[in-house]
Write a protein that holds these residues in place. Structure first.
Motif, PDB file in Angstrom:
ATOM      1  N   ASP A 135      54.735  15.984  39.971  1.00 60.47           N
ATOM      2  CA  ASP A 135      55.308  17.142  40.644  1.00 60.47           C
ATOM      3  C   ASP A 135      54.319  18.298  40.555  1.00 60.47           C
ATOM      4  O   ASP A 135      54.026  18.796  39.463  1.00 60.47           O
ATOM      5  CB  ASP A 135      56.644  17.516  39.990  1.00 60.47           C
ATOM      6  N   MET A 136      53.794  18.729  41.700  1.00 63.04           N
ATOM      7  CA  MET A 136      52.767  19.758  41.696  1.00 63.04           C
ATOM      8  C   MET A 136      53.324  21.145  41.387  1.00 63.04           C
ATOM      9  O   MET A 136      52.566  22.072  41.125  1.00 63.04           O
ATOM     10  CB  MET A 136      52.051  19.795  43.054  1.00 63.04           C
ATOM     11  N   SER A 137      54.645  21.297  41.403  1.00 64.14           N
ATOM     12  CA  SER A 137      55.228  22.583  41.018  1.00 64.14           C
ATOM     13  C   SER A 137      55.397  22.716  39.514  1.00 64.14           C
ATOM     14  O   SER A 137      55.822  23.776  39.039  1.00 64.14           O
ATOM     15  CB  SER A 137      56.589  22.758  41.709  1.00 64.14           C
ATOM     16  N   ASP A 138      55.104  21.677  38.775  1.00 59.03           N
ATOM     17  CA  ASP A 138      55.217  21.738  37.325  1.00 59.03           C
ATOM     18  C   ASP A 138      54.164  22.699  36.759  1.00 59.03           C
ATOM     19  O   ASP A 138      53.035  22.769  37.262  1.00 59.03           O
ATOM     20  CB  ASP A 138      55.016  20.332  36.736  1.00 59.03           C
ATOM     21  N   PRO A 139      54.498  23.476  35.708  1.00 60.58           N
ATOM     22  CA  PRO A 139      53.517  24.424  35.148  1.00 60.58           C
ATOM     23  C   PRO A 139      52.228  23.757  34.683  1.00 60.58           C
ATOM     24  O   PRO A 139      51.146  24.336  34.787  1.00 60.58           O
ATOM     25  CB  PRO A 139      54.278  25.077  33.991  1.00 60.58           C
ATOM     26  N   LEU A 140      52.347  22.540  34.169  1.00 55.34           N
ATOM     27  CA  LEU A 140      51.140  21.855  33.706  1.00 55.34           C
ATOM     28  C   LEU A 140      50.239  21.468  34.875  1.00 55.34           C
ATOM     29  O   LEU A 140      49.006  21.537  34.776  1.00 55.34           O
ATOM     30  CB  LEU A 140      51.522  20.617  32.897  1.00 55.34           C
ATOM     31  N   ARG A 144      46.357  22.764  35.685  1.00 57.46           N
ATOM     32  CA  ARG A 144      45.225  21.900  36.049  1.00 57.46           C
ATOM     33  C   ARG A 144      44.522  22.421  37.300  1.00 57.46           C
ATOM     34  O   ARG A 144      43.289  22.423  37.383  1.00 57.46           O
ATOM     35  CB  ARG A 144      45.735  20.472  36.284  1.00 57.46           C
ATOM     36  N   LEU A 145      45.268  22.879  38.276  1.00 59.35           N
ATOM     37  CA  LEU A 145      44.657  23.434  39.476  1.00 59.35           C
ATOM     38  C   LEU A 145      43.926  24.734  39.171  1.00 59.35           C
ATOM     39  O   LEU A 145      42.862  25.018  39.751  1.00 59.35           O
ATOM     40  CB  LEU A 145      45.737  23.666  40.538  1.00 59.35           C
ATOM     41  N   ALA A 146      44.479  25.527  38.249  1.00 60.56           N
ATOM     42  CA  ALA A 146      43.816  26.775  37.878  1.00 60.56           C
ATOM     43  C   ALA A 146      42.485  26.506  37.183  1.00 60.56           C
ATOM     44  O   ALA A 146      41.523  27.269  37.343  1.00 60.56           O
ATOM     45  CB  ALA A 146      44.733  27.606  36.978  1.00 60.56           C
ATOM     46  N   MET A 147      42.403  25.429  36.416  1.00 59.26           N
ATOM     47  CA  MET A 147      41.138  25.069  35.774  1.00 59.26           C
ATOM     48  C   MET A 147      40.093  24.690  36.815  1.00 59.26           C
ATOM     49  O   MET A 147      38.906  25.011  36.658  1.00 59.26           O
ATOM     50  CB  MET A 147      41.359  23.917  34.796  1.00 59.26           C
ATOM     51  N   ASP A 148      40.515  24.014  37.876  1.00 58.52           N
ATOM     52  CA  ASP A 148      39.560  23.668  38.930  1.00 58.52           C
ATOM     53  C   ASP A 148      39.073  24.914  39.659  1.00 58.52           C
ATOM     54  O   ASP A 148      37.904  24.994  40.060  1.00 58.52           O
ATOM     55  CB  ASP A 148      40.202  22.700  39.918  1.00 58.52           C
ATOM     56  N   PRO A 176      58.452  16.560  46.873  1.00 61.54           N
ATOM     57  CA  PRO A 176      58.050  16.674  48.294  1.00 61.54           C
ATOM     58  C   PRO A 176      56.790  15.887  48.605  1.00 61.54           C
ATOM     59  O   PRO A 176      56.537  15.575  49.759  1.00 61.54           O
ATOM     60  CB  PRO A 176      57.831  18.189  48.470  1.00 61.54           C
ATOM     61  N   GLU A 177      55.965  15.589  47.596  1.00 61.69           N
ATOM     62  CA  GLU A 177      54.725  14.850  47.861  1.00 61.69           C
ATOM     63  C   GLU A 177      54.973  13.373  48.120  1.00 61.69           C
ATOM     64  O   GLU A 177      54.095  12.660  48.597  1.00 61.69           O
ATOM     65  CB  GLU A 177      53.760  14.996  46.675  1.00 61.69           C
ATOM     66  N   LEU A 178      56.177  12.860  47.772  1.00 61.15           N
ATOM     67  CA  LEU A 178      56.455  11.441  47.921  1.00 61.15           C
ATOM     68  C   LEU A 178      56.711  11.099  49.384  1.00 61.15           C
ATOM     69  O   LEU A 178      57.349  11.867  50.121  1.00 61.15           O
ATOM     70  CB  LEU A 178      57.666  11.053  47.068  1.00 61.15           C
ATOM     71  N   ASP A 179      56.208   9.962  49.797  1.00 62.79           N
ATOM     72  CA  ASP A 179      56.404   9.499  51.163  1.00 62.79           C
ATOM     73  C   ASP A 179      57.898   9.348  51.436  1.00 62.79           C
ATOM     74  O   ASP A 179      58.614   8.731  50.663  1.00 62.79           O
ATOM     75  CB  ASP A 179      55.688   8.154  51.340  1.00 62.79           C
ATOM     76  N   PRO A 180      58.434   9.902  52.541  1.00 64.25           N
ATOM     77  CA  PRO A 180      59.874   9.789  52.822  1.00 64.25           C
ATOM     78  C   PRO A 180      60.358   8.345  52.884  1.00 64.25           C
ATOM     79  O   PRO A 180      61.478   8.036  52.475  1.00 64.25           O
ATOM     80  CB  PRO A 180      60.025  10.511  54.172  1.00 64.25           C
ATOM     81  N   ARG A 197      58.081  14.090  33.317  1.00 65.90           N
ATOM     82  CA  ARG A 197      56.908  14.954  33.454  1.00 65.90           C
ATOM     83  C   ARG A 197      55.667  14.258  32.877  1.00 65.90           C
ATOM     84  O   ARG A 197      54.904  14.838  32.124  1.00 65.90           O
ATOM     85  CB  ARG A 197      57.130  16.298  32.779  1.00 65.90           C
ATOM     86  N   LEU A 198      55.503  12.993  33.244  1.00 63.51           N
ATOM     87  CA  LEU A 198      54.347  12.238  32.785  1.00 63.51           C
ATOM     88  C   LEU A 198      53.193  12.449  33.759  1.00 63.51           C
ATOM     89  O   LEU A 198      53.368  12.315  34.981  1.00 63.51           O
ATOM     90  CB  LEU A 198      54.684  10.743  32.684  1.00 63.51           C
ATOM     91  N   PHE A 199      52.027  12.756  33.218  1.00 66.24           N
ATOM     92  CA  PHE A 199      50.851  12.986  34.056  1.00 66.24           C
ATOM     93  C   PHE A 199      49.905  11.804  33.925  1.00 66.24           C
ATOM     94  O   PHE A 199      49.738  11.250  32.824  1.00 66.24           O
ATOM     95  CB  PHE A 199      50.169  14.291  33.654  1.00 66.24           C
ATOM     96  N   PRO A 200      49.301  11.394  35.027  1.00 69.11           N
ATOM     97  CA  PRO A 200      48.492  10.158  35.008  1.00 69.11           C
ATOM     98  C   PRO A 200      47.223  10.332  34.192  1.00 69.11           C
ATOM     99  O   PRO A 200      46.650  11.424  34.116  1.00 69.11           O
ATOM    100  CB  PRO A 200      48.186   9.924  36.484  1.00 69.11           C
ATOM    101  N   PRO A 201      46.752   9.256  33.590  1.00 70.30           N
ATOM    102  CA  PRO A 201      45.461   9.295  32.890  1.00 70.30           C
ATOM    103  C   PRO A 201      44.318   9.296  33.891  1.00 70.30           C
ATOM    104  O   PRO A 201      44.520   9.066  35.089  1.00 70.30           O
ATOM    105  CB  PRO A 201      45.491   8.012  32.054  1.00 70.30           C
ATOM    106  N   PRO A 202      43.097   9.530  33.427  1.00 65.44           N
ATOM    107  CA  PRO A 202      41.965   9.496  34.365  1.00 65.44           C
ATOM    108  C   PRO A 202      41.777   8.153  35.041  1.00 65.44           C
ATOM    109  O   PRO A 202      41.222   8.089  36.150  1.00 65.44           O
ATOM    110  CB  PRO A 202      40.759   9.841  33.471  1.00 65.44           C
ATOM    111  N   LEU A 203      42.231   7.083  34.405  1.00 69.67           N
ATOM    112  CA  LEU A 203      42.032   5.745  34.960  1.00 69.67           C
ATOM    113  C   LEU A 203      43.176   4.861  34.503  1.00 69.67           C
ATOM    114  O   LEU A 203      43.556   4.874  33.332  1.00 69.67           O
ATOM    115  CB  LEU A 203      40.687   5.166  34.499  1.00 69.67           C
TER     116      LEU A 203
END
Length: 544
Positions: A135-140, A144-148, A176-180, A197-203
């Motif tokens: 979920d891109m609205s999550d604070p975490l 991450r986007l702010a770091m970029d 909203p990012e999920l395909d309908p 609120r699990l975030f994916p690992p790099p791989l």
């Protein structure tokens, strides 16, 4: 063939054309690229500078790769890896001209022209990694986007959000990012979805190349119906009737009240497959001595007989059982014999500790095999050398305090022939009335004294000299005074698998040896002892 018959073959040869050496680089893009979308495709590959770095002739190995980002700007999207490979391709320019014949038919004429060569090609043959969109609205995710973006204000304003414990939410509230289409399928299958609120690992997966599994059912498997005794429910399972069934000695825990009276039925049914001569010899050894370590028992046989015992998985389960813990751990014990009820069984207890402080280099398995198979080895060895080697092997389970037979200390008390240790083992003053899981029939103090002397004598042999009785008595006096018991007690782990262990730490062992060196004054080589102490203390700043 005459020259008149050749003209047709000469005229049919293809004409030669010069090959231009202009280099071009090719990219096998895994998607449809229209002429107007070429800039977007190049941007997804990292831009022109990234392509130039990957295709340059002097590119390092860690630079000769590309990553295709199908969702640029999303840090949680995993790119598709691509490799730069060398090719010997030719780039052709094909032109099609349409010409209309007088009869009205449109005919196309094709002409090909060599433009250059393609020495390198970017290929995306690896499998794409699994994708997970949080979920891109999550604070975490916003952090991450702010770091970029290197947004310092957004990073400083971040705070850990309050835990709401809404770990499961209705499936209708999909991100909203999920395909309908996927969201609709999820609603039909599940009534709720995870909100952890699990975030994916790099791989996710390191498997890049697909493998042809080629699954086939085992032809030896048979469908068997099993019935649950409680519910009466029937289940079907595939059971491999041709599976090899291994056999091992029956193993019990020290706390089990009873000992096995014989081998299990599965082993008894295949008794006829065992070598009766070897089996009877082992049974005779077990009647003479009810408890054996594998090393001590194997040393009673020749190498050829020992090889047959190893290859036969039935002989050892037919002769005895084993304890998984306690003072007789991993020793073969005669059926119906319970060492926990026999006071005389104390001499069959095991003492073992690792040789981590003084490793001894030994040849590799390959070197030993090559040496054993070499004909020159057998020729150079004399009969006396072969007999001496075999005699030393037969005594590798015995400790006499004078000779080092192996680099690991694992002995039964009855196999310790050192006079000082033998006197301590046969002493019947400090014994228990009930067998203990850790110390067996000996009291904790008596067994600790035996371990102290054995440890010192064994490691002294590893250092190249024979320990004297004065040194051992000095160590026993230190233990009686309680000088070195604090560290020892703290290090012990009272677990089932650590009953007979207890090697000292390297620094404690070094201090103990140095003290024994310096306390025994009537020694003609005192300078050598001081030098040995100095070598032991090197690398231990806390002791120096």
């Amino acid at each position: 063939m005459s020259d008149e018959a050749r003209p047709s073959s000469i005229r049919s040869e293809a004409p030669e054309r010069p090959l231009l050496s202009t280099p071009f680089y090719s990219i096998e893009y895994p998607g449809y690229v229209k002429p107007e979308s070429v800039p977007l495709a190049v941007s997804n590959l990292g831009g022109p500078s990234r392509l130039e770095t990957a295709f340059k002739r002097t590119a390092a190995k860690n630079e000769a790769f590309l990553e295709l980002n199908l969702r640029p700007g999303n840090p949680f999207a995993h790119p598709i890896p691509g490799d730069i490979v060398s090719t010997n391709n030719i780039l052709l320019k094909v032109v099609r001209r349409k010409r209309r014949h007088p009869d009205g038919e449109c005919v196309g004429e094709f002409t090909a022209e060599v433009v250059g060569i393609i020495p390198k090609t970017a290929r995306f043959r690896s499998m794409a990694d699994y994708q997970f969109q949080p979920d891109m609205s999550d604070p975490l995710a916003q952090l991450r986007l702010a770091m970029d973006r290197m947004d310092v204000d957004a990073i400083r304003q971040y705070s850990v959000p309050e835990e709401k414990e809404d770990y499961v939410v209705p499936a209708s509230t999909h991100p909203p990012e999920l395909d309908p289409a996927l969201a609709e399928q999820n609603e039909q299958t599940f009534g709720s979805r995870s909100n952890l609120r699990l975030f994916p690992p790099p791989l996710f997966s390191r498997q890049n190349v697909p493998q042809n599994y080629n699954f086939k059912a085992n032809p030896a498997s048979i469908v068997t119906t099993l019935v649950n005794e409680e519910s009466g429910e029937e289940r079907k399972r595939l059971i491999n009737k041709g599976r090899w069934k291994g056999h091992g000695p029956v193993t019990i825990a020290f706390g089990d009240p009873n000992v096995p009276e014989g081998p299990p039925p599965t082993v008894e049914n295949v008794r006829t497959q065992a070598n009766s001569e070897l089996l009877n010899r082992i049974l005779e050894f077990m009647n003479e001595r009810p408890v054996w370590t594998r090393a001590a028992l194997y040393n009673q046989f020749s190498p050829a007989e020992l090889r047959e015992i190893h290859n036969s998985k039935i002989i050892m389960p037919l002769v005895g059982y084993m304890f998984s813990d306690g003072p007789w751990r991993d020793a073969m014990i005669r059926f119906k014999y319970d060492p926990r009820k026999e006071l005389d069984a104390r001499i069959y207890q095991r003492i073992y500790f690792r040789n981590a402080n003084h490793p001894v280099a030994r040849p590799s398995v390959v070197a030993r095999r090559q040496e054993g198979r070499s004909a020159a080895t057998y020729i150079n060895r004399s009969i006396e050398q072969e007999e001496s080697f075999e005699a030393d092997r037969r005594k590798s389970h015995i400790f006499d305090g004078q000779n080092l037979t192996k680099e690991t200390a694992a002995f039964q008390l009855c196999d310790i022939h050192d006079p000082m240790l033998k006197e301590m083992i046969e002493d019947d003053e400090n014994l228990r009335e009930v067998c203990d899981e850790r110390d067996g029939w000996y009291s904790a103090q008596a067994l600790e004294r035996i371990k102290t002397v054995l440890r010192h004598k064994f490691f002294s042999l590893l250092q190249g000299y024979v320990a004297t009785e004065e040194e051992c008595e000095a160590l026993l006096e230190q233990d009686a005074a309680g000088r070195s018991q604090t560290t020892r007690i703290k290090r012990l782990k009272f677990g089932k698998h650590n009953m007979a262990k207890g090697a000292l730490r390297p620094e404690d062992a070094a201090v103990r040896i140095c003290r024994s060196y310096l306390m025994v004054l009537p020694y003609p080589f005192l300078s050598h002892r001081l030098r040995d102490c100095k070598q032991l203390l090197i690398g231990m700043p806390e002791l120096s």
